[in-house]
Design an enzyme around this catalytic site. Structure first.
Site, short mmCIF file in Angstrom:
data_model
loop_
_atom_site.label_atom_id
_atom_site.label_comp_id
_atom_site.label_asym_id
_atom_site.label_seq_id
_atom_site.Cartn_x
_atom_site.Cartn_y
_atom_site.Cartn_z
N ILE A 162 40.78 -7.41 56.10
CA ILE A 162 41.34 -8.77 56.14
C ILE A 162 40.87 -9.54 57.38
CG2 ILE A 162 43.39 -8.37 54.71
CD1 ILE A 162 44.99 -8.14 57.40
N SER A 175 51.21 0.24 59.49
CA SER A 175 52.65 0.21 59.21
C SER A 175 53.49 1.32 59.87
CB SER A 175 52.87 0.27 57.70
OG SER A 175 52.52 1.55 57.21
N ASP A 224 62.22 -5.77 58.56
CA ASP A 224 63.44 -6.05 59.32
C ASP A 224 63.30 -5.66 60.80
OD1 ASP A 224 63.48 -3.28 59.07
OD2 ASP A 224 65.49 -3.15 58.21
N GLU A 225 62.26 -4.89 61.13
CA GLU A 225 62.12 -4.43 62.52
C GLU A 225 61.84 -5.58 63.49
OE1 GLU A 225 59.83 -0.93 63.24
OE2 GLU A 225 60.50 0.03 61.39
N TYR A 255 54.41 -1.94 66.83
CA TYR A 255 54.33 -2.30 65.41
C TYR A 255 55.15 -3.55 65.12
CZ TYR A 255 55.87 -2.36 60.52
OH TYR A 255 56.22 -2.76 59.25
N PRO A 269 61.07 17.98 61.95
CA PRO A 269 61.20 17.44 63.31
C PRO A 269 62.08 16.19 63.38
CG PRO A 269 59.08 16.82 62.39
CD PRO A 269 59.77 17.60 61.33
P1 NAD Z 1 50.91 1.34 54.07
O1 NAD Z 1 50.53 1.77 55.44
O2 NAD Z 1 51.31 2.37 53.07
O3 NAD Z 1 49.73 0.51 53.42
C1 NAD Z 1 48.99 -0.44 54.13
C2 NAD Z 1 47.76 -0.79 53.32
O4 NAD Z 1 47.03 -1.79 54.04
C3 NAD Z 1 46.80 0.39 53.10
O5 NAD Z 1 46.36 0.43 51.78
C4 NAD Z 1 45.66 0.10 54.05
O6 NAD Z 1 44.41 0.62 53.62
C5 NAD Z 1 45.66 -1.42 54.07
N1 NAD Z 1 45.06 -1.98 55.30
C6 NAD Z 1 45.33 -1.63 56.58
N2 NAD Z 1 44.57 -2.35 57.43
C7 NAD Z 1 43.83 -3.19 56.66
C8 NAD Z 1 42.87 -4.18 56.94
N3 NAD Z 1 42.51 -4.46 58.22
N4 NAD Z 1 42.29 -4.85 55.93
C9 NAD Z 1 42.65 -4.58 54.64
N5 NAD Z 1 43.53 -3.64 54.31
C10 NAD Z 1 44.13 -2.95 55.30
O7 NAD Z 1 52.05 0.27 54.28
P2 NAD Z 1 53.36 -0.02 53.41
O8 NAD Z 1 54.44 0.86 53.85
O9 NAD Z 1 53.00 -0.09 51.98
O10 NAD Z 1 53.72 -1.50 53.93
C11 NAD Z 1 53.12 -2.64 53.32
C12 NAD Z 1 53.63 -3.89 54.01
O11 NAD Z 1 55.05 -3.96 53.91
C13 NAD Z 1 53.32 -3.94 55.52
O12 NAD Z 1 53.00 -5.26 55.85
C14 NAD Z 1 54.62 -3.50 56.18
O13 NAD Z 1 54.75 -4.08 57.45
C15 NAD Z 1 55.63 -4.07 55.20
N6 NAD Z 1 56.91 -3.34 55.14
C16 NAD Z 1 56.94 -1.97 54.97
C17 NAD Z 1 58.18 -1.33 54.84
C18 NAD Z 1 58.25 0.16 54.62
O14 NAD Z 1 59.35 0.72 54.68
N7 NAD Z 1 57.16 0.86 54.36
C19 NAD Z 1 59.36 -2.06 54.93
C20 NAD Z 1 59.29 -3.44 55.14
C21 NAD Z 1 58.06 -4.08 55.22
O1 DAU Z 2 62.56 -0.98 58.56
C1 DAU Z 2 61.33 -1.18 57.91
C2 DAU Z 2 60.29 -0.27 58.50
O2 DAU Z 2 60.62 1.06 58.08
C3 DAU Z 2 58.87 -0.62 58.09
O3 DAU Z 2 58.56 -1.89 58.60
C4 DAU Z 2 57.88 0.41 58.61
O4 DAU Z 2 56.58 0.11 58.13
C5 DAU Z 2 58.29 1.77 58.11
O5 DAU Z 2 57.44 2.76 58.63
C6 DAU Z 2 59.75 2.08 58.51
O6 DAU Z 2 59.87 2.29 59.94
P1 DAU Z 2 60.74 3.49 60.56
O7 DAU Z 2 60.24 3.78 61.91
O8 DAU Z 2 62.20 3.23 60.39
O9 DAU Z 2 60.34 4.66 59.50
P2 DAU Z 2 60.00 6.22 59.69
O10 DAU Z 2 59.93 6.81 58.32
O11 DAU Z 2 58.85 6.43 60.60
O12 DAU Z 2 61.30 6.78 60.41
C7 DAU Z 2 62.59 6.67 59.82
C8 DAU Z 2 63.59 7.24 60.82
O13 DAU Z 2 63.37 8.67 60.91
C9 DAU Z 2 63.42 6.71 62.24
O14 DAU Z 2 64.69 6.58 62.85
C10 DAU Z 2 62.61 7.79 62.95
C11 DAU Z 2 63.05 9.07 62.25
N1 DAU Z 2 62.01 10.13 62.18
C12 DAU Z 2 60.80 9.80 61.67
C13 DAU Z 2 59.78 10.75 61.60
C14 DAU Z 2 58.43 10.39 61.05
C15 DAU Z 2 62.30 11.42 62.60
O15 DAU Z 2 63.43 11.72 63.04
N2 DAU Z 2 61.30 12.36 62.55
C16 DAU Z 2 60.06 12.09 62.07
O16 DAU Z 2 59.19 13.00 62.05
#
Ligand code: NAD
Ligand code: DAU
Length: 350
Positions: A61, A86, A132-133, A156, A211
């Site tokens: 992008i 992400s 929401d972060e 992030y 962990p």
């Molecule tokens: P993900 O890490 O699973 O996927 C990200 C995708 O973006 C991948 O396919 C990756 O190849 C692509 N990408 C990364 N850098 C790129 C670049 N420079 N150009 C083109 N493509 C690129 O992420 P996700 O968990 O599916 O999250 C998607 C979106 O939703 C993100 O913007 C994230 O901030 C947002 N979001 C995620 C969560 C969650 O819980 N996972 C919650 C709220 C919002």
């Molecule tokens: O709130 C939305 C966000 O949720 C998204 O924007 C992010 O892309 C997504 O990764 C997620 O962020 P978190 O940091 O909340 O998600 P994660 O799964 O990494 O962690 C969830 C919770 O679990 C957090 O409090 C950290 C904890 N954790 C996570 C990992 C990977 C552990 O205790 N041990 C672990 O090994």
């Protein structure tokens, strides 16, 4: 009839959104632009890859020329922007990559939309998917609302907050038609096993330690990924230009309680003695700057656009566990190679 550019469509949430749009709207042309980083996986899209209304383009992008070419060739009139780095833990070890993709990448796309659409913003839309972060961390009470002040606390979330500000600035300055949604933690099929739920499913399966950061008391608000995709569908079609919508399930859980539910479900599915998996719980050093609590108030999207989540958490967890156990090949492919290197470094295993 729409020509929609979906970015990050090979990732976890993006692949669910691409599949929903491609199948539900055969008249729409969907172009998926994805760099295929470690988190992007074309296996996530197998069932729609040969649909006539779907095109995949491998690209970054941040690549100005590539974006220009795509907007022109496919006459893009709408963007659903999900591409991002992400994972919070990775942002702590490599913040620059997060600034590059999440901030600069978003700016490049916004600018391309503005340039390509000229002054004719009729039937155009730039939809930015955020988190929401950006609102920071809550104490014991309160919920994130759309007007909660931004207070990002990790590299992030700082990068995502910055991208949200750019999106609103393009609306304010150039009148670019935008909409933003900020969602809570997603879980479900195709999530990369660096995030809590799929990581722990994989570890339980392989009798590896679980962990838990700190005391496991941090709270997250969990939403099944298909419910996020359905909210994105509604916001895309019904959302008011310039508005923000918070998306969440009113579903707060302490990490340790999520982990206990997972252990129980896994014991049952793997025919293990009850309590076996809980023995794998290992408390480890806390994540630096670990946000204590996230909780979304999704009243606005539910009242104004009629969205609500379809699944209860226990049901969603069971579906998710079933999917990971049934899709061994997918899981084994993503946990080979670079994943092991990341895992050992992140959890100090060498
Ligand atoms: P993900 O890490 O699973 O996927 C990200 C995708 O973006 C991948 O396919 C990756 O190849 C692509 N990408 C990364 N850098 C790129 C670049 N420079 N150009 C083109 N493509 C690129 O992420 P996700 O968990 O599916 O999250 C998607 C979106 O939703 C993100 O913007 C994230 O901030 C947002 N979001 C995620 C969560 C969650 O819980 N996972 C919650 C709220 C919002
Ligand atoms: O709130 C939305 C966000 O949720 C998204 O924007 C992010 O892309 C997504 O990764 C997620 O962020 P978190 O940091 O909340 O998600 P994660 O799964 O990494 O962690 C969830 C919770 O679990 C957090 O409090 C950290 C904890 N954790 C996570 C990992 C990977 C552990 O205790 N041990 C672990 O090994």
């Amino acid at each position: 009839m729409r020509n929609i550019l979906i970015t990050g469509g090979a990732g976890f949430i993006g692949s669910h959104v691409v599949k929903l749009f491609v199948k539900k709207y055969p008249d729409y042309k969907i172009v998926n632009l994805d760099k295929l980083t470690y988190a992007g996986n074309l296996e996530n899209l197998r069932d729609i890859e040969s649909y006539p209304n779907y095109t995949f383009i491998k690209g970054d992008i941040c690549d100005i020329e590539k974006n220009k070419e795509i907007f022109t060739k496919y006459k893009i009139d709408s963007v659903v922007h999900l591409a991002a780095e992400s994972h919070v833990d990775r942002s702590i070890s490599n913040p620059f990559e997060f600034a590059q993709t999440n901030i600069i990448g978003t700016l490049v796309l916004l600018n391309q939309a503005k340039e390509s659409w000229g002054k004719d913003f009729n039937n155009k839309l730039f939809y930015h998917i955020s988190t929401d972060e950006v609102y920071g961390s809550l104490g014991e009470t309160g919920l994130f609302k759309e007007d909660t002040p931004y207070d990002p606390k990790s590299p992030y979330s700082a990068a995502k907050a910055s991208s949200d500000h750019f999106v609103r600035a393009f609306n304010n300055t150039y009148r670019l038609p935008i909409v933003i949604s900020n969602c809570s933690n997603n879980y479900g099929p195709y999530q990369f096993p660096e995030k809590l739920i799929p990581l722990f499913i994989n570890n339980i399966k392989n009798h590896k330690p679980l962990p838990v950061y700190g005391k496991g008391e941090n709270i997250r608000d969990w939403l099944y990924v298909e419910d996020h995709a359905s909210a994105i569908d509604i916001v895309f079609h019904e959302g008011k230009i310039g508005e923000t919508y918070n998306i969440g399930g009113f579903n707060e859980w302490k990490n340790i309680d999520v982990i206990k539910v997972l252990c129980k479900v896994m014991d049952k599915k793997l025919n293990r003695e009850s309590g076996q998996s809980e023995k794998l719980i290992t408390f480890v050093k806390d994540r630096a700057g670990h946000d204590m609590r996230y909780a979304i108030d999704s009243t606005k999207i539910s009242k104004e656009l009629g969205w609500k989540p379809s699944l209860q958490f226990e049901e969603g967890i069971e579906k998710t566990v079933d999917w990971y156990l049934a899709n061994k090949k997918w899981l084994n492919n993503v946990i080979s190679g670079d994943y092991l290197e990341y895992y050992n470094k992140q959890y100090n295993l060498r």
